[in-house]
Scaffold this motif. Structure first.
Motif, PDB file in Angstrom:
ATOM      1  N   VAL A  34       0.854  -1.183   0.000  1.00 45.72           N
ATOM      2  CA  VAL A  34       0.000   0.000   0.000  1.00 45.72           C
ATOM      3  C   VAL A  34       0.889   1.232   0.000  1.00 45.72           C
ATOM      4  O   VAL A  34       1.365   1.672   1.016  1.00 45.72           O
ATOM      5  N   ALA A  54      -7.338   4.789   8.225  1.00 46.70           N
ATOM      6  CA  ALA A  54      -7.393   3.440   7.645  1.00 46.70           C
ATOM      7  C   ALA A  54      -7.331   2.375   8.726  1.00 46.70           C
ATOM      8  O   ALA A  54      -6.587   1.397   8.607  1.00 46.70           O
ATOM      9  N   ILE A  59     -11.463   1.121   6.779  1.00 46.51           N
ATOM     10  CA  ILE A  59     -11.480  -0.043   5.889  1.00 46.51           C
ATOM     11  C   ILE A  59     -12.911  -0.520   5.675  1.00 46.51           C
ATOM     12  O   ILE A  59     -13.334  -0.803   4.541  1.00 46.51           O
ATOM     13  N   ILE A  63     -15.035  -0.588   2.043  1.00 44.01           N
ATOM     14  CA  ILE A  63     -15.660  -1.791   1.496  1.00 44.01           C
ATOM     15  C   ILE A  63     -17.139  -1.551   1.237  1.00 44.01           C
ATOM     16  O   ILE A  63     -17.694  -1.989   0.210  1.00 44.01           O
ATOM     17  N   LEU A  82      -1.769   0.887   7.237  1.00 41.25           N
ATOM     18  CA  LEU A  82      -3.140   0.862   7.725  1.00 41.25           C
ATOM     19  C   LEU A  82      -3.170   0.156   9.081  1.00 41.25           C
ATOM     20  O   LEU A  82      -2.172  -0.399   9.533  1.00 41.25           O
ATOM     21  N   HIS A 127      -5.104  -6.321   7.278  1.00 37.22           N
ATOM     22  CA  HIS A 127      -4.406  -6.359   5.993  1.00 37.22           C
ATOM     23  C   HIS A 127      -5.042  -7.373   5.055  1.00 37.22           C
ATOM     24  O   HIS A 127      -5.190  -7.109   3.854  1.00 37.22           O
ATOM     25  N   ALA A 130      -8.289  -5.912   3.691  1.00 36.42           N
ATOM     26  CA  ALA A 130      -8.020  -4.875   2.692  1.00 36.42           C
ATOM     27  C   ALA A 130      -7.531  -5.481   1.384  1.00 36.42           C
ATOM     28  O   ALA A 130      -7.935  -5.055   0.289  1.00 36.42           O
ATOM     29  N   ASP A 131      -6.683  -6.502   1.467  1.00 34.75           N
ATOM     30  CA  ASP A 131      -6.168  -7.156   0.263  1.00 34.75           C
ATOM     31  C   ASP A 131      -7.281  -7.877  -0.488  1.00 34.75           C
ATOM     32  O   ASP A 131      -7.376  -7.803  -1.721  1.00 34.75           O
ATOM     33  N   HIS A 133     -10.326  -7.228  -0.705  1.00 32.29           N
ATOM     34  CA  HIS A 133     -11.269  -6.314  -1.345  1.00 32.29           C
ATOM     35  C   HIS A 133     -10.578  -5.312  -2.273  1.00 32.29           C
ATOM     36  O   HIS A 133     -11.207  -4.366  -2.743  1.00 32.29           O
ATOM     37  N   LEU A 135      -8.321  -2.915  -1.880  1.00 30.27           N
ATOM     38  CA  LEU A 135      -8.339  -1.515  -1.447  1.00 30.27           C
ATOM     39  C   LEU A 135      -7.018  -0.791  -1.687  1.00 30.27           C
ATOM     40  O   LEU A 135      -6.936   0.425  -1.492  1.00 30.27           O
ATOM     41  N   GLU A 136      -5.988  -1.512  -2.122  1.00 31.20           N
ATOM     42  CA  GLU A 136      -4.671  -0.901  -2.308  1.00 31.20           C
ATOM     43  C   GLU A 136      -4.704   0.380  -3.145  1.00 31.20           C
ATOM     44  O   GLU A 136      -4.112   1.391  -2.748  1.00 31.20           O
ATOM     45  N   ILE A 139      -5.969   3.551  -0.985  1.00 31.21           N
ATOM     46  CA  ILE A 139      -5.385   3.975   0.286  1.00 31.21           C
ATOM     47  C   ILE A 139      -4.109   4.757   0.035  1.00 31.21           C
ATOM     48  O   ILE A 139      -3.210   4.298  -0.672  1.00 31.21           O
TER      49      ILE A 139
END
Length: 567
Positions: A34, A54, A59, A63, A82, A127, A130-131, A133, A135-136, A139
């Motif tokens: 990220v 974050a 997060i 989503i 995050l 993490h 976030a991965d 979905h 989200l990188e 952010i």
């Protein structure tokens, strides 16, 4: 969780969450994936939603927007990773005091290694979520928000970052939380101390404590976790206590293999455990918001633990709180009292007069030597969005509005600050349950509000002052009957004793109040063209997705109507 989160099936439990050892470790270079995004060109960037922070709230909000097809959005994070409080607090023994099956998103259960998750495992969970979905791209780490100013003619927020860049957003969501700014003790001579000193939320892992004399100031939730760990290696530990906490046994242990296999194979078993934990939390809340007499069983457990682990009557007397149970945060530990009874640990209850280069001077002039000073003094919790400067309609500063104590309608919206929504805002903290449950209610409500802006072709929403005043009056009335306004000093209340942090009744009733986004409680303005680049339509923005926003959100359910802790 709610309408927006029900748009697609929950992601499966990732194999990345298996095999954790749960140890509390320092994460180096965690944000290799990220990275801070580069601004292309010279025009200011414009977003439908800008999220500040974050952690769990940021997060989860990202989503929800992604699933609702709302975008583009961006998550701005001041730190290099995050994770929020679980990124910052890496002290030895750092762990959650809410059982793991409830301290997780309802749409994404974790495969936890133990009943109470440790810091590194929670951070790994965030993490992984976030991965999963993607989200990188959304952010941006390494820069915080310095100022957010509402442009009334354009109906948008002008957000200036710490590095000077400017972003425009139709909606700003604050997800900065309440426990992110360490509180440094106000003691004479603190800067004169000759040795290393740090706050528990900024732990200095480069300083060895073996064989050292360590002075710990404070006996809050962090201190009862790290002091037993420090006492294992230090030559001597002085613990300076202003007010003794109530400490209950913590039924923590690793999950057995058959238990994890059961949770994996029979998801209803995990949901049942989640519901059990939630209902116990509501039972504990009964004593906080109805009558302390209902805390009799909890007091009996505390009393038994105190007598089992501290045989010395004088030390035991110094560990007896001077307030009603729950007025300050109730803590959970199996080794706090046992640690205080160790021969090389001293509990100091005399007032600290000053700090000198060689140690700490208590009332009466006694100097107690120390090589290392550690602050376990909690956080600055009353200035919710500080140090951000936030200006709403007419240029009014939020800091001025909250001069006598923070307040927000449902903990989410403040009159005069259109299209600004708060997660984990005023009066949404809990004394006996999981804040993730509260966050999911807020996230669903905010998602429905943002969807209503487009569906109704509105420029902005601003909660009506009279609606907010009625809610604030109800909070004040309900708080007067709670343990939090029973007379003690705590981070839940202002200097005048007013509760600005905790939800003053049952957690399930908060979910009920946020089930529907109540458009009639808001002043609205028609949509107008704003400054900067044209705003993309909802659903645009590449990775955000192309789903249409949920329909009927302003009149339909925004969150589950039941306790739903088992969801």
């Amino acid at each position: 969780m709610g309408d927006a989160f029900a748009r697609r099936r929950p992601a499966p439990v990732s194999s990345a969450l298996s095999g954790f050892d749960g140890a509390s470790t320092v994460r180096e270079g965690q944000m290799a994936k990220v990275q801070v995004a580069k601004v292309q060109g010279t025009d200011p960037e414009t977003f439908e939603v800008l999220i500040v922070g974050a952690g769990f709230g940021g997060i989860g909000m990202a989503i929800a927007l992604q699933r609702a097809g709302i975008g583009p959005f961006v998550v701005v994070e001041k730190s290099g990773d995050l994770g929020g409080t679980w990124r910052d607090n890496t002290y030895p023994g750092a762990a959650c005091d809410v059982p793991s099956n409830l301290y997780s998103f309802s749409f994404r259960p974790g495969r936890w290694t133990r009943r109470y998750p440790r810091q590194s495992e929670i951070l790994d969970y965030l993490h992984a979520v976030a991965d999963e979905h993607g989200l990188e791209p959304h952010i941006r780490c390494g820069t915080g928000v310095a100022e957010a100013v509402f442009d009334e003619p354009g109906g948008r927020w002008r957000v200036r970052l710490d590095d000077g860049r400017v972003l425009w957003a139709r909606v700003v969501v604050s997800a900065v939380g309440q426990l992110n700014r360490p509180a440094r003790p106000e003691l004479a001579g603190l800067d004169d101390f000759a040795g290393p000193a740090w706050h528990s939320a900024r732990w200095d892992h480069g300083q060895p404590l073996e064989g050292k004399r360590v002075a710990v100031i404070g006996t809050g939730a962090s201190a009862i976790q790290f002091v037993p760990e420090v006492a294992e290696v230090a030559a001597h530990v002085d613990v300076y206590q202003r007010s003794a906490p109530y400490v209950l046994p913590k039924p923590d242990r690793p999950y057995r293999r058959w238990e994890q296999a059961l949770f994996d194979a029979v998801p209803i078993a995990r949901k049942a455990d989640r519901l059990r934990i939630f209902l116990y939390g509501e039972l504990l809340t009964s004593g906080f918001v109805t009558s302390p007499k209902l805390l009799g069983a909890a007091r009996a457990r505390w009393w038994r633990l105190l007598h089992e682990q501290i045989p010395d009557p004088d030390l035991r007397h110094r560990c007896i709180p001077d307030h009603v149970m729950g007025c300050k945060r109730v803590l959970f530990s199996n080794d706090w009292y046992r640690t205080l009874a160790r021969p090389h640990v001293d509990l100091i209850t005399e007032r600290i007069e000053r700090v000198v280069p060689s140690g700490v001077v208590t009332a009466g002039g006694t100097t107690r030597p120390a090589d290392v000073l550690i602050y376990g003094t909690g956080f600055q919790t009353l200035d919710f969005l500080a140090p951000m400067v936030v200006r709403g309609r007419g240029g009014r500063a939020l800091h001025d509005v909250w001069r006598d104590g923070a307040s927000a309608y449902l903990g989410v919206a403040v009159p005069g600050f259109p299209n600004l929504f708060l997660l984990y805002g005023p009066n949404t903290n809990l004394g006996g349950n999981s804040i993730i449950f509260m966050l999911e209610s807020q996230i669903a409500y905010v998602t429905a509000a943002v969807a209503a802006l487009d569906r109704r072709r509105l420029g902005w929403l601003d909660v009506r002052p009279e609606v907010h005043q009625d809610f604030e009056a109800w909070v004040d009335r309900a708080s007067r009957a709670s343990v939090w306004e029973s007379g003690c000093r705590s981070w839940y209340t202002t200097a005048s004793g007013r509760n600005t942090n905790n939800w003053p009744t049952y957690t399930v009733l908060y979910r009920q109040r946020l089930r529907r986004f109540d458009l009639g409680s808001y002043q609205v303005a028609p949509q107008r063209p704003g400054p900067g680049p044209a705003r993309p339509p909802v659903g645009a923005g590449g990775p955000v997705g192309s789903q249409a926003p949920p329909t009927g959100a302003e009149v339909g359910p925004a969150a589950a109507p039941t306790p739903a802790a088992a969801r």
